[in-house]
Design a protein around this motif. Structure first.
Motif, mmCIF file in Angstrom:
data_model
loop_
_atom_site.group_PDB
_atom_site.id
_atom_site.type_symbol
_atom_site.label_atom_id
_atom_site.label_comp_id
_atom_site.label_asym_id
_atom_site.label_seq_id
_atom_site.Cartn_x
_atom_site.Cartn_y
_atom_site.Cartn_z
ATOM 1 N N ASN A 35 0.871 -1.164 0.000
ATOM 2 C CA ASN A 35 0.000 0.000 0.000
ATOM 3 C C ASN A 35 0.908 1.214 0.000
ATOM 4 O O ASN A 35 2.125 1.084 -0.165
ATOM 5 C CB ASN A 35 -0.938 -0.009 1.206
ATOM 6 C CG ASN A 35 -2.218 0.775 0.964
ATOM 7 O OD1 ASN A 35 -2.273 1.681 0.132
ATOM 8 N ND2 ASN A 35 -3.261 0.422 1.693
ATOM 9 N N THR A 43 -5.948 5.214 -0.151
ATOM 10 C CA THR A 43 -5.502 4.146 -1.044
ATOM 11 C C THR A 43 -5.890 2.789 -0.482
ATOM 12 O O THR A 43 -6.065 2.631 0.723
ATOM 13 C CB THR A 43 -3.968 4.183 -1.241
ATOM 14 O OG1 THR A 43 -3.329 4.016 0.018
ATOM 15 C CG2 THR A 43 -3.514 5.479 -1.877
ATOM 16 N N ASP A 44 -6.019 1.843 -1.381
ATOM 17 C CA ASP A 44 -6.261 0.457 -1.015
ATOM 18 C C ASP A 44 -5.011 -0.342 -1.335
ATOM 19 O O ASP A 44 -4.231 0.021 -2.222
ATOM 20 C CB ASP A 44 -7.442 -0.110 -1.805
ATOM 21 C CG ASP A 44 -8.758 0.563 -1.426
ATOM 22 O OD1 ASP A 44 -8.971 0.805 -0.229
ATOM 23 O OD2 ASP A 44 -9.546 0.845 -2.345
ATOM 24 N N VAL A 46 -2.646 -3.634 -2.533
ATOM 25 C CA VAL A 46 -2.563 -4.594 -3.633
ATOM 26 C C VAL A 46 -1.724 -5.778 -3.162
ATOM 27 O O VAL A 46 -0.845 -5.638 -2.312
ATOM 28 C CB VAL A 46 -1.952 -3.971 -4.915
ATOM 29 C CG1 VAL A 46 -2.852 -2.889 -5.470
ATOM 30 C CG2 VAL A 46 -0.552 -3.436 -4.661
ATOM 31 N N SER A 76 -3.717 1.059 -4.859
ATOM 32 C CA SER A 76 -4.887 1.299 -5.691
ATOM 33 C C SER A 76 -5.634 2.489 -5.107
ATOM 34 O O SER A 76 -5.844 2.562 -3.902
ATOM 35 C CB SER A 76 -5.783 0.057 -5.706
ATOM 36 O OG SER A 76 -6.915 0.267 -6.501
ATOM 37 N N ASP A 80 -8.029 2.692 -9.636
ATOM 38 C CA ASP A 80 -6.895 2.737 -10.564
ATOM 39 C C ASP A 80 -5.664 2.170 -9.858
ATOM 40 O O ASP A 80 -5.214 2.724 -8.852
ATOM 41 C CB ASP A 80 -6.642 4.177 -11.015
ATOM 42 C CG ASP A 80 -5.666 4.259 -12.178
ATOM 43 O OD1 ASP A 80 -5.476 3.244 -12.874
ATOM 44 O OD2 ASP A 80 -5.091 5.343 -12.379
ATOM 45 N N ASP A 81 -5.131 1.069 -10.368
ATOM 46 C CA ASP A 81 -3.968 0.429 -9.754
ATOM 47 C C ASP A 81 -2.674 1.088 -10.202
ATOM 48 O O ASP A 81 -2.540 1.521 -11.349
ATOM 49 C CB ASP A 81 -3.913 -1.053 -10.128
ATOM 50 C CG ASP A 81 -4.968 -1.867 -9.414
ATOM 51 O OD1 ASP A 81 -5.589 -1.337 -8.471
ATOM 52 O OD2 ASP A 81 -5.170 -3.030 -9.799
ATOM 53 N N ASP A 83 1.245 -0.007 -10.365
ATOM 54 C CA ASP A 83 2.115 -1.179 -10.322
ATOM 55 C C ASP A 83 3.572 -0.713 -10.342
ATOM 56 O O ASP A 83 4.040 -0.181 -11.352
ATOM 57 C CB ASP A 83 1.817 -2.075 -11.526
ATOM 58 C CG ASP A 83 2.670 -3.326 -11.571
ATOM 59 O OD1 ASP A 83 3.291 -3.667 -10.564
ATOM 60 O OD2 ASP A 83 2.708 -3.959 -12.640
ATOM 61 N N ASP A 117 0.544 2.517 -14.728
ATOM 62 C CA ASP A 117 -0.771 2.829 -14.193
ATOM 63 C C ASP A 117 -1.742 1.695 -14.513
ATOM 64 O O ASP A 117 -1.350 0.675 -15.092
ATOM 65 C CB ASP A 117 -1.275 4.181 -14.705
ATOM 66 C CG ASP A 117 -1.497 4.214 -16.211
ATOM 67 O OD1 ASP A 117 -1.501 3.151 -16.861
ATOM 68 O OD2 ASP A 117 -1.676 5.329 -16.740
ATOM 69 N N GLY A 118 -3.010 1.872 -14.164
ATOM 70 C CA GLY A 118 -4.011 0.836 -14.358
ATOM 71 C C GLY A 118 -4.238 0.444 -15.809
ATOM 72 O O GLY A 118 -4.705 -0.654 -16.091
#
Length: 186
Positions: A35, A43-44, A46, A76, A80-81, A83, A117-118
């Motif tokens: 996170n 934020t969430d 991943v 996230s 929108d993730d 990475d 990005d996502g």
């Protein structure tokens, strides 16, 4: 260079042979629950992974374990993730309790290898190339070569490359298993 490496290897073998020290090399892998602390943004987390190698120099109840890990991180926000991929180098000081149980602490140096990005677009230019973190954890070094570790890695540096943007710091909880396939000494 070859002579220096040979001399260093012989010196290390001598120290191990005539002391209570041991040296080991192994591989490890595990899960990342990543996170981020982002200013004014919720934020969430991943879930991803880390994989790599480690060395362990152990003197009775103290050990130093440098590692070289490939680590997938990110967060996230609003669906929108983000990475992020890093090559991380944690250097853990391990304090051993009875039966191989240990407490760990140390710095971690990270080098950003990619950021997407996502939509899969490359956004590496939006982030700094390095990350400094502090790692705290606990583990168990089983007598048959297995290692089990749990760590919390707290980002110390802001990795956002925009000086007027929000502050972004990585944070990751890791669970890993390792196997020491080469060991010299006790």
């Amino acid at each position: 260079m070859k002579k220096s490496l040979l001399s260093l290897s012989l010196a290390l073998i001598s120290v191990v042979a005539f002391s209570q020290a041991s040296v080991g090399i192994g591989l490890k892998a595990g899960a990342n629950f990543a996170n981020a602390d982002v200013t004014d943004v919720n934020t969430d987390g991943v879930t991803s992974y880390h994989v790599g190698a480690y060395g362990l120099i152990k003197l009775t109840n103290i050990g130093i374990q440098p590692e070289l890990l490939f680590s997938k991180q990110g967060a996230s926000a609003s669906g929108d993730d983000l990475d992020l991929s890093y090559v991380n180098i944690p250097v853990m000081l391990k304090f051993y309790l009875p039966a191989g149980v240990n407490l760990q602490a140390g710095p971690q140096f990270g080098m950003l290898t990619s950021a997407k990005d996502g939509d899969g677009d490359d956004i590496k230019d939006s982030f700094k190339n390095s990350d400094l973190s502090a790692a705290l954890g606990a583990g168990w070094d089983a007598p048959f070569g297995l290692q089990f570790n749990a760590r919390y890695i707290i980002g110390l540096s802001d990795i956002n490359d925009n000086p007027f943007g929000t502050e972004y710091k990585n944070k990751t909880f890791q669970l890993s298993i390792g196997y020491t396939f080469f060991k010299l000494g006790k």
